[in-house]
Write a protein that holds these residues in place. Sequence first.
Motif, PDB file in Angstrom:
ATOM      1  N   ALA A  17      -8.879  -0.762  13.921  1.00 27.50           N
ATOM      2  CA  ALA A  17      -8.624   0.116  12.771  1.00 27.50           C
ATOM      3  C   ALA A  17      -8.567   1.583  13.186  1.00 27.50           C
ATOM      4  CB  ALA A  17      -9.690  -0.097  11.692  1.00 27.50           C
ATOM      5  N   LEU A  18      -9.504   2.017  14.015  1.00 31.82           N
ATOM      6  CA  LEU A  18      -9.493   3.414  14.453  1.00 31.82           C
ATOM      7  C   LEU A  18      -8.241   3.732  15.263  1.00 31.82           C
ATOM      8  CD1 LEU A  18     -13.244   3.946  15.412  1.00 31.82           C
ATOM      9  CD2 LEU A  18     -12.024   4.853  13.410  1.00 31.82           C
ATOM     10  N   LEU A  60      -6.414   6.288   6.545  1.00 29.03           N
ATOM     11  CA  LEU A  60      -7.751   5.711   6.460  1.00 29.03           C
ATOM     12  C   LEU A  60      -7.828   4.631   5.377  1.00 29.03           C
ATOM     13  CD1 LEU A  60     -10.627   5.875   7.594  1.00 29.03           C
ATOM     14  CD2 LEU A  60     -11.120   7.594   5.850  1.00 29.03           C
ATOM     15  N   GLY A  61      -7.222   4.886   4.240  1.00 27.65           N
ATOM     16  CA  GLY A  61      -7.201   3.896   3.159  1.00 27.65           C
ATOM     17  C   GLY A  61      -6.465   2.631   3.551  1.00 27.65           C
ATOM     18  N   TYR A  87       0.825  -1.212   0.000  1.00 25.18           N
ATOM     19  CA  TYR A  87       0.000   0.000   0.000  1.00 25.18           C
ATOM     20  C   TYR A  87       0.857   1.260   0.000  1.00 25.18           C
ATOM     21  CZ  TYR A  87      -3.470   3.431   1.514  1.00 25.18           C
ATOM     22  OH  TYR A  87      -4.282   4.538   1.602  1.00 25.18           O
ATOM     23  N   ASN A  88       1.840   1.342   0.905  1.00 27.19           N
ATOM     24  CA  ASN A  88       2.650   2.558   1.004  1.00 27.19           C
ATOM     25  C   ASN A  88       3.463   2.807  -0.257  1.00 27.19           C
ATOM     26  OD1 ASN A  88       1.820   3.554   3.489  1.00 27.19           O
ATOM     27  ND2 ASN A  88       3.214   2.216   4.582  1.00 27.19           N
ATOM     28  N   THR A  89       4.054   1.761  -0.808  1.00 28.89           N
ATOM     29  CA  THR A  89       4.836   1.938  -2.032  1.00 28.89           C
ATOM     30  C   THR A  89       3.935   2.398  -3.171  1.00 28.89           C
ATOM     31  OG1 THR A  89       6.440   0.287  -1.305  1.00 28.89           O
ATOM     32  CG2 THR A  89       6.404   0.815  -3.660  1.00 28.89           C
ATOM     33  N   SER A  90       2.767   1.782  -3.294  1.00 30.51           N
ATOM     34  CA  SER A  90       1.829   2.168  -4.356  1.00 30.51           C
ATOM     35  C   SER A  90       1.319   3.594  -4.163  1.00 30.51           C
ATOM     36  CB  SER A  90       0.643   1.200  -4.390  1.00 30.51           C
ATOM     37  OG  SER A  90       1.079  -0.105  -4.648  1.00 30.51           O
ATOM     38  N   PHE A  91       0.924   3.913  -2.927  1.00 32.26           N
ATOM     39  CA  PHE A  91       0.411   5.253  -2.635  1.00 32.26           C
ATOM     40  C   PHE A  91       1.482   6.305  -2.911  1.00 32.26           C
ATOM     41  CE2 PHE A  91      -1.251   8.826  -0.316  1.00 32.26           C
ATOM     42  CZ  PHE A  91      -2.618   8.634  -0.241  1.00 32.26           C
ATOM     43  N   ALA A 131      -1.064   5.369  12.856  1.00 29.95           N
ATOM     44  CA  ALA A 131      -0.391   5.473  11.554  1.00 29.95           C
ATOM     45  C   ALA A 131      -0.121   6.924  11.180  1.00 29.95           C
ATOM     46  CB  ALA A 131      -1.229   4.797  10.467  1.00 29.95           C
ATOM     47  N   TYR A 132      -1.081   7.787  11.461  1.00 30.17           N
ATOM     48  CA  TYR A 132      -0.898   9.204  11.156  1.00 30.17           C
ATOM     49  C   TYR A 132       0.302   9.755  11.915  1.00 30.17           C
ATOM     50  CZ  TYR A 132      -1.781  14.168  10.569  1.00 30.17           C
ATOM     51  OH  TYR A 132      -1.637  15.488  10.267  1.00 30.17           O
ATOM     52  N   VAL A 133       0.325   9.531  13.217  1.00 33.04           N
ATOM     53  CA  VAL A 133       1.409  10.050  14.061  1.00 33.04           C
ATOM     54  C   VAL A 133       2.738   9.369  13.724  1.00 33.04           C
ATOM     55  CG1 VAL A 133       2.231  10.244  16.450  1.00 33.04           C
ATOM     56  CG2 VAL A 133      -0.155  10.730  15.906  1.00 33.04           C
TER      57      VAL A 133
END
Length: 146
Positions: A123-124, A90-91, A61-65, A130-132
């Motif tokens: 997830a929440l 979120l994605g 996901y991170n590499t693609s994003f 993940a944001y931080v």
Amino acid sequence: MSSTPKLRSLADRVRQVALFEVGGLLLITPPFVWLSGVPLAESIGLLAIIAALAALWNAIYNTSFDWIEGRLTGRTADRRPPLLRALHALGFESGLLIASLPIIVWWTGMTWLEALVADIGLALSYVAYAYVFNLAYDRVFPIDQA
């Protein structure tokens, strides 16, 4: 036509994923045990399996994003604005929720609804984490522009 921004190296991406997953397990396991009622040993096993799944998803996901963002905006991931960081987190968690829900049902014997509530809670928690984490990681380990 502008050049595509540099992506993180494989070694950098491995470090990022490893630090993220270890930190997440340390942070999330105690409240999961307490709130779910799933015994510690079972929770550790379940969360370790989900962490392995998440590590694989994280890398993909991170590499693609990062690649898509770089192509569309011309900027590197460490310069991502706050709103896009939130969308990114979120994605990631939405995709992981879809993949982990059946595992939680199977591993714990929870009903699908109970597992969904537990998975949404995970997830929440991980969206905020993940944001931080990614903001901090990008500041501590910026992408080498050389």
